[in-house]
Design a protein around this motif. Structure first.
Motif, short mmCIF file in Angstrom:
data_model
loop_
_atom_site.label_atom_id
_atom_site.label_comp_id
_atom_site.label_asym_id
_atom_site.label_seq_id
_atom_site.Cartn_x
_atom_site.Cartn_y
_atom_site.Cartn_z
N VAL A 1 1.03 -1.12 -0.11
CA VAL A 1 -0.07 -0.06 0.10
C VAL A 1 0.84 1.36 0.13
CG1 VAL A 1 -0.15 0.18 2.57
CG2 VAL A 1 -2.04 0.93 0.87
N VAL A 2 0.25 2.33 -0.79
CA VAL A 2 0.94 3.73 -0.66
C VAL A 2 0.04 4.58 -0.40
CG1 VAL A 2 2.08 5.33 -2.33
CG2 VAL A 2 2.90 3.04 -2.39
N ARG B 1 0.13 8.33 -4.60
CA ARG B 1 0.29 7.10 -5.53
C ARG B 1 0.48 7.64 -6.94
NH1 ARG B 1 -5.21 3.96 -3.17
NH2 ARG B 1 -4.12 3.75 -1.17
N GLY B 2 1.13 6.92 -7.73
CA GLY B 2 1.41 7.02 -9.19
C GLY B 2 2.56 7.74 -9.42
N ARG B 3 3.46 7.62 -8.26
CA ARG B 3 4.80 8.44 -8.33
C ARG B 3 6.08 7.48 -8.25
NH1 ARG B 3 3.78 13.66 -4.49
NH2 ARG B 3 1.61 14.14 -5.20
N GLY B 4 5.84 6.18 -8.36
CA GLY B 4 6.82 5.54 -8.36
C GLY B 4 7.26 4.71 -6.99
N ILE B 5 6.39 5.06 -5.99
CA ILE B 5 6.84 4.66 -4.47
C ILE B 5 6.35 3.29 -4.34
CG2 ILE B 5 6.36 5.09 -2.25
CD1 ILE B 5 5.72 8.01 -2.93
N GLY C 1 6.16 0.75 -6.64
CA GLY C 1 7.43 0.00 -7.57
C GLY C 1 8.65 0.18 -7.00
N GLU D 1 -1.92 -4.88 -13.34
CA GLU D 1 -1.21 -4.18 -14.26
C GLU D 1 0.34 -3.84 -13.59
OE1 GLU D 1 -4.24 -3.62 -13.58
OE2 GLU D 1 -5.18 -4.38 -15.61
N PHE D 2 0.14 -3.36 -12.25
CA PHE D 2 1.00 -2.80 -11.36
C PHE D 2 2.23 -3.81 -11.47
CE2 PHE D 2 2.76 -2.44 -7.06
CZ PHE D 2 3.76 -1.54 -7.22
N LYS E 1 4.17 -4.67 -15.02
CA LYS E 1 5.13 -3.39 -15.15
C LYS E 1 6.51 -3.74 -14.56
CE LYS E 1 2.51 0.12 -16.90
NZ LYS E 1 1.68 1.29 -16.72
N GLU F 1 -8.69 -12.60 -7.31
CA GLU F 1 -7.33 -12.05 -7.27
C GLU F 1 -6.55 -12.75 -8.14
OE1 GLU F 1 -5.55 -10.17 -3.25
OE2 GLU F 1 -5.97 -12.26 -3.12
C1 LIG Z 1 -1.07 -0.70 -5.98
C2 LIG Z 1 -0.01 0.59 -5.29
C3 LIG Z 1 0.77 0.11 -4.24
C4 LIG Z 1 0.92 1.03 -6.34
O1 LIG Z 1 1.91 1.97 -5.89
P1 LIG Z 1 1.89 3.38 -6.54
O2 LIG Z 1 3.05 4.12 -5.65
O3 LIG Z 1 1.04 3.96 -6.92
O4 LIG Z 1 2.80 2.59 -8.00
P2 LIG Z 1 3.83 3.25 -9.02
O5 LIG Z 1 3.49 4.77 -9.07
O6 LIG Z 1 5.30 2.70 -8.60
O7 LIG Z 1 3.38 2.59 -10.43
C5 LIG Z 1 4.25 1.81 -11.15
C6 LIG Z 1 3.52 1.65 -12.32
O8 LIG Z 1 2.29 0.87 -12.07
C7 LIG Z 1 1.19 1.43 -12.88
N1 LIG Z 1 0.15 1.28 -11.83
C8 LIG Z 1 0.16 1.67 -10.50
N2 LIG Z 1 -1.14 1.40 -10.08
C9 LIG Z 1 -2.00 0.73 -11.03
C10 LIG Z 1 -3.13 0.43 -11.31
N3 LIG Z 1 -3.98 0.24 -10.16
N4 LIG Z 1 -3.55 -0.17 -12.27
C11 LIG Z 1 -2.79 -0.08 -13.38
N5 LIG Z 1 -1.49 0.50 -13.29
C12 LIG Z 1 -1.02 0.84 -12.03
C13 LIG Z 1 1.63 3.07 -12.61
O9 LIG Z 1 1.01 3.63 -13.75
C14 LIG Z 1 3.40 2.76 -12.84
O10 LIG Z 1 3.42 2.78 -14.20
P3 LIG Z 1 4.54 3.33 -14.98
O11 LIG Z 1 5.82 3.04 -14.31
O12 LIG Z 1 4.52 3.15 -16.63
O13 LIG Z 1 4.15 5.07 -14.80
C15 LIG Z 1 -1.16 1.57 -4.74
O14 LIG Z 1 -1.83 2.13 -6.05
C16 LIG Z 1 -1.93 1.36 -3.66
O15 LIG Z 1 -1.61 1.82 -2.51
N6 LIG Z 1 -3.33 0.81 -4.12
C17 LIG Z 1 -4.25 0.71 -3.01
C18 LIG Z 1 -3.68 -0.66 -2.23
C19 LIG Z 1 -3.59 -1.85 -3.17
O16 LIG Z 1 -4.40 -2.08 -4.13
N7 LIG Z 1 -2.76 -2.63 -2.91
C20 LIG Z 1 -2.62 -3.97 -3.66
C21 LIG Z 1 -3.12 -4.97 -3.14
S1 LIG Z 1 -3.76 -6.20 -4.06
#
Ligand SMILES: CC(C)(COP(=O)(O)OP(=O)(O)OC[C@H]1O[C@@H](n2cnc3c(N)ncnc32)[C@H](O)[C@@H]1OP(=O)(O)O)[C@@H](O)C(=O)NCCC(=O)NCCS
Length: 152
Positions: free
Chosen positions: A72-73, A78-82, A84, A110-111, A114, A145
């Protein structure tokens, strides 16, 4: 500046706060403070100005295999590379430990794709994962899932 560090026991309260909403939504599995404490060495945190803004855990299942859990971020960041960056830290830790593969069960396919994870059938996951963890999930036994895995 964001720093990435291993969690300590004094972080547990704030870690639980960060995941509260996602737990309520059924996106992340609930874990008691004791459970987090038992597994504290598996967690990596992202910290900004002394605040925990992201976390995830690398949970070892077998000598070659671990799982990325509970990622979780903080919503506004979110969307800033954290996210990843946290996964990359956990994969690096896994490499140093001698693991060969890391899997995850996620709603964010998708996350992880990548980050070079590839989808696999859920049936190929270790049985211990299904019984020890999935049974606690709101959605069990109808799991929507996706399972993904990567070599490290
Ligand atoms: C999933 C999560 C941890 C990603 O963290 P984040 O810091 O936003 O991710 P990043 O910025 O590092 O993203 C890395 C890449 O994945 C992509 N990405 C991130 N979340 C995504 C999503 N929900 N759907 C599609 N692509 C996604 C980003 O666009 C990015 O692509 P890019 O490198 O081409 O720009 C965050 O969205 C989150 O906390 N979500 C809620 C909790 C959750 O869903 N956890 C997963 C449990 S199943």
């Amino acid at each position: 500046m964001i720093i990435y560090k291993k969690a300590t026991l004094s972080d547990i309260k704030k870690m639980q706060e960060l995941v509260r909403k996602e737990i309520a939504e059924g996106i992340i599995l609930p874990r008691t403070d004791d459970e987090v404490a038992t597994n504290i060495r598996s967690y990596t945190l992202a910290i900004k100005k002394d605040e925990i803004i992201g976390l995830s855990a690398l949970h070892i299942h077998a000598p070659h295999l671990a799982e990325i859990r509970s990622i979780v971020v903080k919503k506004e960041l979110r969307g800033r590379g954290i996210g990843g960056a946290i996964v990359k830290k956990l994969l690096e830790e896994g490499r140093l430990l001698g693991l060969k593969q890391v899997f995850t069960l996620t709603y964010r396919k998708e996350f992880f794709e990548k980050l070079s994870f590839k989808e696999i059938p859920k049936e190929s996951l270790p049985v211990s994962k299904i019984w020890a963890d999935c049974i606690k999930c709101k959605h069990f036994p109808i799991c929507d899932e996706t399972a993904l895995i990567t070599d490290i």
